[in-house]
Design a protein around this motif. Structure first.
Motif, PDB file in Angstrom:
ATOM      1  N   TYR A   1       0.854  -1.185   0.000  1.00  0.00           N
ATOM      2  CA  TYR A   1       0.000   0.000   0.000  1.00  0.00           C
ATOM      3  C   TYR A   1       0.891   1.237   0.000  1.00  0.00           C
ATOM      4  O   TYR A   1       1.839   1.314   0.775  1.00  0.00           O
ATOM      5  N   LYS A   2       0.545   2.184  -0.837  1.00  0.00           N
ATOM      6  CA  LYS A   2       1.294   3.445  -0.884  1.00  0.00           C
ATOM      7  C   LYS A   2       0.785   4.382   0.219  1.00  0.00           C
ATOM      8  O   LYS A   2      -0.378   4.333   0.599  1.00  0.00           O
ATOM      9  N   CYS A   3       1.701   5.203   0.713  1.00  0.00           N
ATOM     10  CA  CYS A   3       1.356   6.177   1.742  1.00  0.00           C
ATOM     11  C   CYS A   3       2.295   7.367   1.623  1.00  0.00           C
ATOM     12  O   CYS A   3       3.199   7.375   0.783  1.00  0.00           O
TER      13      CYS A   3
ATOM     14  N   VAL B   1      -1.729   7.829  10.486  1.00  0.00           N
ATOM     15  CA  VAL B   1      -2.755   8.761  10.951  1.00  0.00           C
ATOM     16  C   VAL B   1      -3.540   9.293   9.756  1.00  0.00           C
ATOM     17  O   VAL B   1      -2.993   9.464   8.666  1.00  0.00           O
ATOM     18  N   ILE B   2      -4.823   9.507   9.953  1.00  0.00           N
ATOM     19  CA  ILE B   2      -5.663  10.026   8.871  1.00  0.00           C
ATOM     20  C   ILE B   2      -5.487  11.538   8.764  1.00  0.00           C
ATOM     21  O   ILE B   2      -5.194  12.060   7.703  1.00  0.00           O
TER      22      ILE B   2
ATOM     23  N   LYS C   1      -2.218   9.543   4.328  1.00  0.00           N
ATOM     24  CA  LYS C   1      -2.652   9.372   2.930  1.00  0.00           C
ATOM     25  C   LYS C   1      -2.470   7.931   2.432  1.00  0.00           C
ATOM     26  O   LYS C   1      -1.916   7.687   1.369  1.00  0.00           O
ATOM     27  N   MET C   2      -2.953   6.978   3.236  1.00  0.00           N
ATOM     28  CA  MET C   2      -2.893   5.561   2.852  1.00  0.00           C
ATOM     29  C   MET C   2      -3.823   5.306   1.666  1.00  0.00           C
ATOM     30  O   MET C   2      -4.842   5.984   1.523  1.00  0.00           O
ATOM     31  N   ASP C   3      -3.480   4.300   0.848  1.00  0.00           N
ATOM     32  CA  ASP C   3      -4.416   3.836  -0.181  1.00  0.00           C
ATOM     33  C   ASP C   3      -5.750   3.570   0.511  1.00  0.00           C
ATOM     34  O   ASP C   3      -5.781   2.984   1.597  1.00  0.00           O
TER      35      ASP C   3
ATOM     36  N   ASP D   1     -10.069  -1.137   4.546  1.00  0.00           N
ATOM     37  CA  ASP D   1     -11.039  -2.219   4.372  1.00  0.00           C
ATOM     38  C   ASP D   1     -10.374  -3.587   4.312  1.00  0.00           C
ATOM     39  O   ASP D   1     -10.968  -4.586   4.699  1.00  0.00           O
ATOM     40  N   ASP D   2      -9.135  -3.626   3.811  1.00  0.00           N
ATOM     41  CA  ASP D   2      -8.455  -4.902   3.556  1.00  0.00           C
ATOM     42  C   ASP D   2      -7.893  -5.587   4.796  1.00  0.00           C
ATOM     43  O   ASP D   2      -7.921  -6.809   4.896  1.00  0.00           O
ATOM     44  N   LEU D   3      -7.337  -4.813   5.726  1.00  0.00           N
ATOM     45  CA  LEU D   3      -6.513  -5.404   6.774  1.00  0.00           C
ATOM     46  C   LEU D   3      -7.146  -5.310   8.163  1.00  0.00           C
ATOM     47  O   LEU D   3      -7.603  -4.254   8.563  1.00  0.00           O
ATOM     48  N   PRO D   4      -7.126  -6.423   8.915  1.00  0.00           N
ATOM     49  CA  PRO D   4      -7.664  -6.419  10.275  1.00  0.00           C
ATOM     50  C   PRO D   4      -6.568  -6.141  11.313  1.00  0.00           C
ATOM     51  O   PRO D   4      -5.373  -6.169  11.002  1.00  0.00           O
TER      52      PRO D   4
END
Length: 134
Positions: free
Chosen positions: A5-7, A86-87, A107-109, A114-117
């Motif tokens: 994932y890009k960030c 952080v968002i 700025k995460m994808d 949704d993908d990772l728990p």
């Protein structure tokens, strides 16, 4: 092949750890520096330790002194998070992470959330803006 994932880098560094998601904002002063446990009673992570986790949270809360001192106390006892995602990174949170040499990104994808728990082992490479699932 592992998922990536890009960030966006706020504070550099490369760390590995388990993801720990918080839906609530975080005040680092309300985390016990001896145990790394959240001591804020109304917080969704109450009584959970953030120590050595890749902490995912929406925003920091508290004054600049409270945030910086809380992070500093955790770092001095090695109970700090390994890294932070952080968002909404305010200036205080970003500056504290930079001063204390704590890897932090934003700025995460969008699919990341949704993908990772919780508990997923990842490598956060803030310098290159990449999170890799291990």
């Amino acid at each position: 092949m592992s998922k990536e994932y890009k960030c966006h880098k706020i504070s550099g560094g490369k760390v590995k750890g388990e993801l720990l998601f918080s839906k609530d904002g975080l005040c680092f002063y309300l985390i016990d520096p001896k145990t790394g446990e959240v001591i804020e009673k109304e917080h969704c992570l109450y009584k959970q330790s953030i120590a050595n986790k890749i902490l995912v949270f929406p925003y920091g809360k508290g004054s600049s002194v409270v945030q910086a001192d809380g992070m500093y106390q955790l770092k001095m006892t090695s109970m700090n998070p390994a890294g932070m995602i952080v968002i909404n990174a305010d200036t205080t949170l970003a500056a504290s992470a930079i001063i204390l040499d704590a890897p932090m990104v934003n700025k995460m994808d969008s699919t990341f959330y949704d993908d990772l728990p919780n508990g997923t082992m990842v490598e956060l490479d803030a310098d290159n803006g990449l999170l890799t699932v291990l």
